[in-house]
Design a protein around this motif. Sequence first.
Motif, mmCIF file in Angstrom:
data_model
loop_
_atom_site.group_PDB
_atom_site.id
_atom_site.type_symbol
_atom_site.label_atom_id
_atom_site.label_comp_id
_atom_site.label_asym_id
_atom_site.label_seq_id
_atom_site.Cartn_x
_atom_site.Cartn_y
_atom_site.Cartn_z
ATOM 1 N N GLN A 95 0.820 -1.219 0.000
ATOM 2 C CA GLN A 95 0.000 0.000 0.000
ATOM 3 C C GLN A 95 0.852 1.266 0.000
ATOM 4 O O GLN A 95 0.322 2.383 -0.048
ATOM 5 C CB GLN A 95 -0.924 0.021 1.223
ATOM 6 N N GLY A 96 2.176 1.103 0.076
ATOM 7 C CA GLY A 96 3.055 2.270 0.013
ATOM 8 C C GLY A 96 3.460 2.831 1.354
ATOM 9 O O GLY A 96 3.845 3.996 1.450
ATOM 10 N N ASP A 97 3.391 2.024 2.400
ATOM 11 C CA ASP A 97 3.796 2.474 3.729
ATOM 12 C C ASP A 97 5.122 1.832 4.135
ATOM 13 O O ASP A 97 5.556 0.829 3.557
ATOM 14 C CB ASP A 97 2.724 2.128 4.767
ATOM 15 N N ILE A 98 5.742 2.415 5.152
ATOM 16 C CA ILE A 98 6.964 1.870 5.745
ATOM 17 C C ILE A 98 6.676 1.580 7.214
ATOM 18 O O ILE A 98 6.195 2.459 7.940
ATOM 19 C CB ILE A 98 8.142 2.859 5.619
ATOM 20 N N ALA A 99 6.954 0.370 7.655
ATOM 21 C CA ALA A 99 6.691 -0.030 9.037
ATOM 22 C C ALA A 99 7.777 0.535 9.945
ATOM 23 O O ALA A 99 8.695 -0.167 10.391
ATOM 24 C CB ALA A 99 6.619 -1.552 9.146
ATOM 25 N N VAL A 100 7.674 1.831 10.220
ATOM 26 C CA VAL A 100 8.699 2.534 10.979
ATOM 27 C C VAL A 100 8.867 1.950 12.374
ATOM 28 O O VAL A 100 9.968 1.966 12.941
ATOM 29 C CB VAL A 100 8.345 4.040 11.063
ATOM 30 N N GLN A 101 7.808 1.417 12.949
ATOM 31 C CA GLN A 101 7.863 0.892 14.312
ATOM 32 C C GLN A 101 8.824 -0.279 14.446
ATOM 33 O O GLN A 101 9.250 -0.618 15.562
ATOM 34 C CB GLN A 101 6.460 0.475 14.783
ATOM 35 N N LYS A 102 9.212 -0.900 13.337
ATOM 36 C CA LYS A 102 10.148 -2.017 13.386
ATOM 37 C C LYS A 102 11.601 -1.569 13.425
ATOM 38 O O LYS A 102 12.494 -2.393 13.643
ATOM 39 C CB LYS A 102 9.938 -2.933 12.173
ATOM 40 N N LEU A 103 11.849 -0.287 13.216
ATOM 41 C CA LEU A 103 13.212 0.220 13.121
ATOM 42 C C LEU A 103 13.741 0.650 14.476
ATOM 43 O O LEU A 103 13.010 1.199 15.303
ATOM 44 C CB LEU A 103 13.268 1.402 12.151
ATOM 45 N N GLY A 104 15.039 0.443 14.674
ATOM 46 C CA GLY A 104 15.695 0.932 15.872
ATOM 47 C C GLY A 104 15.993 2.416 15.759
ATOM 48 O O GLY A 104 15.743 3.069 14.739
ATOM 49 N N ALA A 105 16.579 2.968 16.817
ATOM 50 C CA ALA A 105 16.828 4.407 16.882
ATOM 51 C C ALA A 105 17.777 4.878 15.781
ATOM 52 O O ALA A 105 17.595 5.964 15.213
ATOM 53 C CB ALA A 105 17.384 4.771 18.254
ATOM 54 N N ASP A 106 18.787 4.071 15.461
ATOM 55 C CA ASP A 106 19.760 4.476 14.437
ATOM 56 C C ASP A 106 19.094 4.642 13.078
ATOM 57 O O ASP A 106 19.335 5.620 12.369
ATOM 58 C CB ASP A 106 20.893 3.455 14.346
ATOM 59 N N TRP A 107 18.260 3.673 12.702
ATOM 60 C CA TRP A 107 17.589 3.750 11.416
ATOM 61 C C TRP A 107 16.541 4.857 11.413
ATOM 62 O O TRP A 107 16.362 5.547 10.413
ATOM 63 C CB TRP A 107 16.950 2.412 11.060
ATOM 64 N N ARG A 108 15.853 5.037 12.516
ATOM 65 C CA ARG A 108 14.846 6.101 12.556
ATOM 66 C C ARG A 108 15.485 7.470 12.385
ATOM 67 O O ARG A 108 14.895 8.373 11.797
ATOM 68 C CB ARG A 108 14.073 6.043 13.872
ATOM 69 N N ALA A 109 16.693 7.618 12.893
ATOM 70 C CA ALA A 109 17.393 8.892 12.736
ATOM 71 C C ALA A 109 17.716 9.176 11.273
ATOM 72 O O ALA A 109 17.812 10.342 10.862
ATOM 73 C CB ALA A 109 18.675 8.883 13.565
ATOM 74 N N LYS A 110 17.888 8.125 10.480
ATOM 75 C CA LYS A 110 18.178 8.294 9.050
ATOM 76 C C LYS A 110 16.909 8.516 8.230
ATOM 77 O O LYS A 110 16.993 8.950 7.081
ATOM 78 C CB LYS A 110 18.902 7.060 8.508
ATOM 79 N N LEU A 111 15.764 8.224 8.798
ATOM 80 C CA LEU A 111 14.504 8.280 8.057
ATOM 81 C C LEU A 111 13.947 9.713 8.118
ATOM 82 O O LEU A 111 12.876 9.960 8.634
ATOM 83 C CB LEU A 111 13.511 7.284 8.651
ATOM 84 N N THR A 112 14.716 10.635 7.553
ATOM 85 C CA THR A 112 14.380 12.052 7.682
ATOM 86 C C THR A 112 13.238 12.505 6.774
ATOM 87 O O THR A 112 12.600 13.498 7.029
ATOM 88 C CB THR A 112 15.622 12.907 7.375
ATOM 89 N N GLY A 113 13.004 11.756 5.706
ATOM 90 C CA GLY A 113 12.006 12.184 4.727
ATOM 91 C C GLY A 113 10.697 11.450 4.827
ATOM 92 O O GLY A 113 9.932 11.417 3.849
ATOM 93 N N TRP A 114 10.427 10.859 5.980
ATOM 94 C CA TRP A 114 9.201 10.073 6.135
ATOM 95 C C TRP A 114 8.495 10.498 7.405
ATOM 96 O O TRP A 114 9.104 10.594 8.454
ATOM 97 C CB TRP A 114 9.496 8.578 6.181
ATOM 98 N N GLU A 115 7.202 10.755 7.305
ATOM 99 C CA GLU A 115 6.443 11.190 8.485
ATOM 100 C C GLU A 115 5.534 10.059 8.962
ATOM 101 O O GLU A 115 5.011 9.318 8.154
ATOM 102 C CB GLU A 115 5.592 12.407 8.130
#
Length: 233
Positions: free
Chosen positions: A213-233
Amino acid sequence: MPNGGKLSDHYPVWVSLAAVPAARGNYPLTTQAERNAAFGRFCMLTGEAVTTNMQPDHPILIGRRQLRFEGNPTGQLHQDGSFYAALPLYVQSDRCAPEEPMLLHQRGLELDVVVQVQAAAAWAAAAGSSGDLMLSAALLSYVGSDVPLRLVVGDALLHHAPVSPVPAMPAQTTADLTAITTDKHEAVIAAYTLVSDLLADMGTHQPDLLTPQGDIAVQKLGADWRAKLTGWE
């Protein structure tokens, strides 16, 4: 590289993306000044991707009707809006069993395909291209295509994860250029299709982070990866 050598010496496995627009554009790349300006614009466009992994480096290499560059990614931008590039993937030896296959982190692969799809679409649009964008993704190994890899999901070293050589065939799909450039969810949908095919060839059923559906399961990511995910809300 800080300690010399080539990127491929330090990163044995890469994911590449080729993108060719159906209706070609015409971005001026004849002179060095034009290539410098185009590279600056491309860097700005890559900064708007969903992660911070896209960091192409100077110097700009000489190319006829194309802009060639190294870094993350290494590749070429063509005058007609075509894009050919590759990003190094996070691959490591199994610390508990060094003789076992190298470990390929699946989530990093998924996000790297997304940002390359976004960068390719942004360049095609900047060149004035339109219509469909034909996408082809592949895994490249500099240690031999028959060397097995073990897919890892998350931070755990899952020894029961599939072991497979690098897929011999690229994954391909077609997406609407305007849709990808205006909606990041459309870029994820295109990346989902590409990643699904690559993972299927390696014995995995589906992506872990990306959804159809075009989503990213952000809740599965650790803090390091979330810090890199700057273009996703």
